[in-house]
Write a protein that holds these residues in place. Structure first.
Motif, PDB file in Angstrom:
ATOM      1  N   ARG A  47       0.631  -4.207   2.486  1.00 15.01           N
ATOM      2  CA  ARG A  47       0.771  -2.970   1.709  1.00 15.01           C
ATOM      3  C   ARG A  47       2.157  -2.362   1.873  1.00 15.01           C
ATOM      4  N   GLU A 238       6.678   4.929  -1.104  1.00 12.07           N
ATOM      5  CA  GLU A 238       5.293   4.473  -1.092  1.00 12.07           C
ATOM      6  C   GLU A 238       5.015   3.340  -0.116  1.00 12.07           C
ATOM      7  N   TYR A 313       1.090   9.176   3.280  1.00  8.86           N
ATOM      8  CA  TYR A 313       1.066   7.959   2.478  1.00  8.86           C
ATOM      9  C   TYR A 313       0.917   6.737   3.389  1.00  8.86           C
ATOM     10  N   GLY A 316      -2.451   6.303   4.697  1.00  7.64           N
ATOM     11  CA  GLY A 316      -3.439   6.031   3.663  1.00  7.64           C
ATOM     12  C   GLY A 316      -4.377   7.187   3.405  1.00  7.64           C
ATOM     13  N   ARG A 318      -3.439   9.866   1.835  1.00  3.20           N
ATOM     14  CA  ARG A 318      -2.987  10.516   0.613  1.00  3.20           C
ATOM     15  C   ARG A 318      -2.192   9.503  -0.193  1.00  3.20           C
ATOM     16  N   GLN A 319      -2.330   9.560  -1.516  1.00  3.56           N
ATOM     17  CA  GLN A 319      -1.617   8.648  -2.381  1.00  3.56           C
ATOM     18  C   GLN A 319      -0.410   9.356  -3.002  1.00  3.56           C
ATOM     19  N   SER A 321       2.073  10.867  -5.601  1.00  2.00           N
ATOM     20  CA  SER A 321       1.844  11.431  -6.933  1.00  2.00           C
ATOM     21  C   SER A 321       3.074  11.129  -7.796  1.00  2.00           C
TER      22      SER A 321
END
Length: 325
Positions: A47, A238, A313, A316, A318-319, A321
């Motif tokens: 990831r 990210e 982030y 994991g 919170r994603q 935006s």
């Protein structure tokens, strides 16, 4: 400095691997792994695009890694290395061909960043080649690529060049046989970013870099640091490799002209973007910024809040935006 969150051992270990890589401490001894959920560790590395770093640091401790996990890790790391080698070989040929036809270009990110940040081509996962081209020469550069068998991936016709570059700022080409992708950038920064950075400035400050024994044009380290901070902001940091590449670049550039860099960032309205990139490099991977920069980061509450967001982030929880920095 923000107090870092409590991290699961898998995520903590990946950061330790990154710190060891850019500090040059993982060359032969690796980094001893703690008790971890190996499946979770591998997923997290994928990831965050940290498979090469994990593979290098675990090498001396292979006997501790479950065989199935090691096989997946090794297979992926070796595939990344082969891909990087193929892309780098193609880049060197493109540099020679473009130069021979009088078409200026500056490669950035990709292999250049891998060597600048890590000193090792295998330690950065990248999937294409980014070439900065003077806007007036984009047509000539496109013809050179097409002469090598590359095909335009955008649906826009050649007649729409001006419109396309004004809105998307780059062309994506792909070779049907090798699968190699090359992006021709008429501008380094998309027009929807409110940073008035012109190509002319980048060309005036360009330098050169020795890549596998061949000298190739490159951005100045100051410009590359700023562009990497902007690139990270564009993607909302990210994945952790975006931060690690910047941290490695900063650490490998002790003679960085900070006064020039900060002046440029302020003129572009990108001062906070730069502060955030440096803050993340410090908190995630231990980069020690100069004292005045450390003070500026500490004095900016929004940088602290954004840094906390990026920790979320990574965890994991919170994603990212689409909100701009």
């Amino acid at each position: 400095m923000n107090k870092p969150p409590q991290l699961p051992p898998e995520r903590q270990y990946l950061l330790l691997c990154g710190r060891s890589i850019i500090a040059g401490q993982a060359t032969s001894d690796g980094v001893a792994p703690p008790d971890v959920d190996w499946e979770q560790l591998l997923r997290c590395a994928r990831r965050n695009r940290l498979i090469p770093q994990l593979y290098k640091c675990l090498g001396p401790y292979r006997e501790r890694v479950p065989e199935a996990i090691w096989d997946q890790l090794e297979s992926r790391a070796q595939a990344i290395t082969r891909n990087n080698e193929a892309l780098t070989a193609e880049l060197l040929e493109l540099v020679e061909e473009f130069h021979g036809h009088g078409c200026p270009m500056i490669p950035y990110k990709g292999p250049i960043l891998a060597f600048m940040a890590y000193g090792d081509l295998s330690l950065r996962q990248f999937s294409d080649l980014d070439l900065l081209i003077p806007r007036r020469m984009v047509g000539a550069a496109a013809q050179l690529l097409e002469g090598r068998g590359y095909r335009l991936q955008h649906r826009s016709a050649r007649a729409a060049d001006a419109v396309h570059l004004a809105t998307e700022y780059h062309y994506l080409y792909r070779h049907p046989d090798s699968g190699i992708a090359v992006e021709l950038h008429g501008e380094a920064i998309p027009c929807y970013f409110a940073f008035p950075l012109s190509n002319e400035e980048l060309w005036e400050r360009k330098e050169s870099f020795v890549l596998l024994g061949k000298r190739v044009p490159s951005l100045s380290r100051e410009d590359l640091v700023l562009l990497m901070a902007m690139h990270g902001a564009k993607h909302e940091w990210e994945c952790a490799e975006l931060i690690l590449s910047l941290a490695g670049l900063l650490r490998s550039s002790p003679d960085l002209r900070w006064e020039t860099l900060l002046s440029c960032a302020k003129a572009l309205g990108a001062y906070r973007v730069l502060l955030l990139g440096v803050s993340l490099s410090r908190e995630f991977f231990g980069y020690a910024p100069p004292a005045p920069l450390e003070f500026a980061i500490g004095a900016d509450r929004k940088v602290a809040r954004l840094t906390t967001d990026v920790w979320a982030y990574y965890l994991g929880t919170r994603q990212p935006s689409t909100s701009a920095i």
